[in-house]
Write a protein that holds these residues in place. Structure first.
Motif, PDB file in Angstrom:
ATOM      1  N   TRP A 189       0.752  -1.154  -0.095  1.00 37.07           N
ATOM      2  CA  TRP A 189      -0.013  -0.027   0.079  1.00 37.07           C
ATOM      3  C   TRP A 189       0.726   1.328  -0.116  1.00 37.07           C
ATOM      4  N   LEU A 190       0.148   2.308  -0.044  1.00 37.95           N
ATOM      5  CA  LEU A 190       0.938   3.809  -0.137  1.00 37.95           C
ATOM      6  C   LEU A 190       0.489   4.419   1.147  1.00 37.95           C
ATOM      7  N   GLU A 191       1.575   4.857   1.822  1.00 39.98           N
ATOM      8  CA  GLU A 191       1.121   5.579   3.089  1.00 39.98           C
ATOM      9  C   GLU A 191       1.880   7.097   3.248  1.00 39.98           C
ATOM     10  N   CYS A 192       1.370   8.212   3.617  1.00 39.14           N
ATOM     11  CA  CYS A 192       1.848   9.313   3.760  1.00 39.14           C
ATOM     12  C   CYS A 192       2.721   9.373   4.817  1.00 39.14           C
ATOM     13  N   ILE A 193       3.895  10.128   4.561  1.00 45.10           N
ATOM     14  CA  ILE A 193       4.875  10.197   5.755  1.00 45.10           C
ATOM     15  C   ILE A 193       4.606  11.294   6.650  1.00 45.10           C
ATOM     16  N   TYR A 204       0.788  10.778  -6.449  1.00 43.59           N
ATOM     17  CA  TYR A 204       2.184  11.079  -6.197  1.00 43.59           C
ATOM     18  C   TYR A 204       2.362  11.424  -4.702  1.00 43.59           C
ATOM     19  N   THR A 205       1.416  12.260  -4.077  1.00 43.53           N
ATOM     20  CA  THR A 205       1.432  12.855  -3.016  1.00 43.53           C
ATOM     21  C   THR A 205      -0.102  12.507  -2.182  1.00 43.53           C
ATOM     22  N   CYS A 206       0.014  12.817  -1.053  1.00 44.37           N
ATOM     23  CA  CYS A 206      -1.153  12.475  -0.185  1.00 44.37           C
ATOM     24  C   CYS A 206      -2.329  13.362  -0.403  1.00 44.37           C
ATOM     25  N   ASP A 207      -3.396  12.841  -0.686  1.00 43.82           N
ATOM     26  CA  ASP A 207      -4.606  13.670  -1.055  1.00 43.82           C
ATOM     27  C   ASP A 207      -5.113  14.440   0.111  1.00 43.82           C
ATOM     28  N   GLU A 208      -4.882  13.983   1.220  1.00 43.92           N
ATOM     29  CA  GLU A 208      -5.340  14.659   2.431  1.00 43.92           C
ATOM     30  C   GLU A 208      -4.397  15.875   2.877  1.00 43.92           C
ATOM     31  N   GLY A 262       1.718  15.620   1.786  1.00 41.70           N
ATOM     32  CA  GLY A 262       2.829  14.849   2.136  1.00 41.70           C
ATOM     33  C   GLY A 262       3.318  13.941   1.131  1.00 41.70           C
ATOM     34  N   LEU A 263       4.610  13.759   1.165  1.00 43.61           N
ATOM     35  CA  LEU A 263       5.140  12.533   0.350  1.00 43.61           C
ATOM     36  C   LEU A 263       4.874  11.239   0.728  1.00 43.61           C
ATOM     37  N   LEU A 264       4.507  10.167  -0.133  1.00 48.52           N
ATOM     38  CA  LEU A 264       3.987   8.868   0.043  1.00 48.52           C
ATOM     39  C   LEU A 264       5.168   8.065   0.137  1.00 48.52           C
ATOM     40  N   GLU A 265       5.092   6.971   0.745  1.00 41.85           N
ATOM     41  CA  GLU A 265       6.133   5.771   0.861  1.00 41.85           C
ATOM     42  C   GLU A 265       5.384   4.525   0.341  1.00 41.85           C
ATOM     43  N   VAL A 266       5.699   3.514  -0.299  1.00 37.83           N
ATOM     44  CA  VAL A 266       5.204   2.283  -0.561  1.00 37.83           C
ATOM     45  C   VAL A 266       5.610   1.460   0.773  1.00 37.83           C
ATOM     46  N   PRO A 319       6.739   7.606  -5.589  1.00 39.20           N
ATOM     47  CA  PRO A 319       7.300   6.702  -4.561  1.00 39.20           C
ATOM     48  C   PRO A 319       7.665   5.520  -5.263  1.00 39.20           C
ATOM     49  N   PHE A 320       7.331   4.828  -6.303  1.00 40.26           N
ATOM     50  CA  PHE A 320       7.694   3.695  -6.759  1.00 40.26           C
ATOM     51  C   PHE A 320       9.143   3.650  -7.377  1.00 40.26           C
TER      52      PHE A 320
END
Ligand SMILES: N[C@@H](CCOP(=O)(O)O)C(=O)O
Length: 419
Positions: free
Chosen positions: A21-25, A39-43, A46-50, A214-215
């Motif tokens: 999954w993708l998670e916002c840091i 590419y970034t958090c919808d909320e 923030g940057l995302l990580e796998v 993030p990929f």
């Protein structure tokens, strides 16, 4: 801090697809990996990580190159031209003159298009296919565009690259051109190009394959895994320190993630994690500024200049991932002059290793940190060199010396040699 070295293994959310999954840091929001393009958090932006439900150990790795590490990647296979498995060169003369216990050069210039970007693209382009997008884009100081053009072509996809006009080395433009990318020369620096590409991507015009994606960083994690396996094989211990050039700070973020995952998997003690040490050119050193000032954010530099065009970047987008990487591992960051970079490029060349200027920044930074006593003489160090000498033939010629004209007969050549 979610990027702490001691962070617990994350809980698996309902969004996970096959344990990925993708998670916002920043806010911890989670997203399914392959349903929509983001590419970034919808909320919170923030940057995302796998993230992964199962974290592999060294025993789970099998084969050669980037896909040896499939157990640590979001897909089982990529769009590949056999990237990775790059040499970890011994450099005895350089090791002695710098004055460390051991020095090895991880030469990423030996990848198929001549830079580490191939590791990110083999994963990123495969994810793009999974998402069903058809046009790929990036901003680039050159190497990313060469890799995107090559991997996009191999994947049968359209590619668009935005380059800062007059600031990209000749070899890189030639690569992007021959591999069929549409090349847009922007009257602005790399950061301006990336602003535009982000806007194009947000408007659905293209799939962004800079390291903000993030990929892509998942593929670049494999640099760290290879370095660790190489040191374990040769020294029965991981390196004390890894020194690397910093531009958009993707590799710093990716290597830190690789090491965090090994700690979470119980493969590496927190205290063993190599000190990540970033090097920037004096004329483009916003990360160094932030580390020196103890700042939580990096100030964007609008004016940047250096001969090391690959790291001519004033707004490293991965800074929120890379700053914790440097700090949590006990590393540091340092700026070096263009003259120090060229000297290091010559030092490497004398060991038979041809690199472009930005790559040599790692060795220049190590030498400076050793002279300042920040690096100890008993350290085992890996320096990352990111791109091949032939990427920037003009810089290589300027750092080398001119050919000597001689007559077309042996007598004249001998006379010349004796004069
Ligand atoms: N040096 C890079 C700059 C772009 O970085 P990226 O890792 O975000 O793609 C290049 O080669 O273009």
């Amino acid at each position: 801090m979610s990027l702490s070295l001691s962070a617990e293994k994350p809980a698996v959310p309902d969004d996970a697809d096959d344990g990925v999954w993708l998670e916002c840091i920043e806010c911890g929001e989670t997203f399914p990996p392959f349903e929509d393009v983001r590419y970034t958090c919808d909320e919170c932006g923030g940057l995302l990580e796998v993230r992964y439900a199962d974290l592999p150990t060294f025993e789970d790795f099998d084969g050669q190159g980037v896909w040896r590490y499939a157990a640590a990647l979001p897909l089982e296979a990529g769009v590949t031209t056999q990237e990775g498995a790059t040499p970890l060169y011994e450099v005895p003369r350089l090791e002695e003159s710098v004055g460390v216990e051991a020095l090895r050069i991880k030469h990423e210039g030996m990848n198929p298009t001549g830079s580490f970007k191939d590791r990110g693209m083999t994963v990123g382009v495969a994810v793009a296919k999974e998402l069903g997008v058809d046009r790929l884009a990036c901003a680039s100081t050159g190497n990313t565009s060469a890799a995107l053009a090559a991997y996009g072509s191999r994947g049968g996809m359209e590619t668009l690259v935005l380059l800062p006009a007059g600031k990209v080395a000749a070899g890189k433009i030639a690569q992007a051109s021959l591999h069929g990318a549409r090349i847009l020369e922007v009257d602005g620096n790399f950061d301006a190009c990336l602003d535009i590409v982000q806007e194009l991507a947000a408007g659905g015009e293209a799939y962004l394959l800079n390291s903000l994606n993030p990929f892509r960083l998942e593929g670049q994690k494999t640099i760290g895994l290879e370095i660790l396996e190489g040191f374990l094989a040769d020294y029965d211990a991981v390196p004390d320190r890894i020194v690397l050039p910093v531009g958009n700070a993707g590799n710093t973020s990716a290597l830190y993630k690789a090491f965090r995952e090994l700690v979470q998997a119980g493969e590496l003690e927190e205290s063993e994690v190599p000190k990540l040490t970033g090097v920037q050119a004096e004329g483009a050193a916003p990360m160094v500024e932030a580390i020196e000032n103890g700042a939580d954010e990096v100030r964007r530099w609008d004016e940047v200049e250096t001969r090391a065009t690959a790291i001519r970047i004033g707004n490293p987008v991965n800074a929120p991932k890379a700053l914790p990487g440097i700090r949590e591992t006990g590393g540091t960051a340092i700026a070096v002059s263009d003259e120090e970079i060229t000297d290091a490029q010559r030092d490497l060349a004398r060991e038979g290793i041809g690199v472009e200027p930005a790559s040599a920044a790692s060795v220049a930074g190590l030498r400076k940190l050793r002279a300042e006593g920040v690096v100890d003489d008993d350290e085992r160090v890996a320096c990352l060199t990111t791109g091949h000498l032939l990427k920037d033939p003009d810089a290589a010629a300027a750092a080398g010396h001119d050919p000597e004209p001689v007559p077309a007969e042996t007598e004249g050549v001998l006379e010349h040699l004796q004069s």
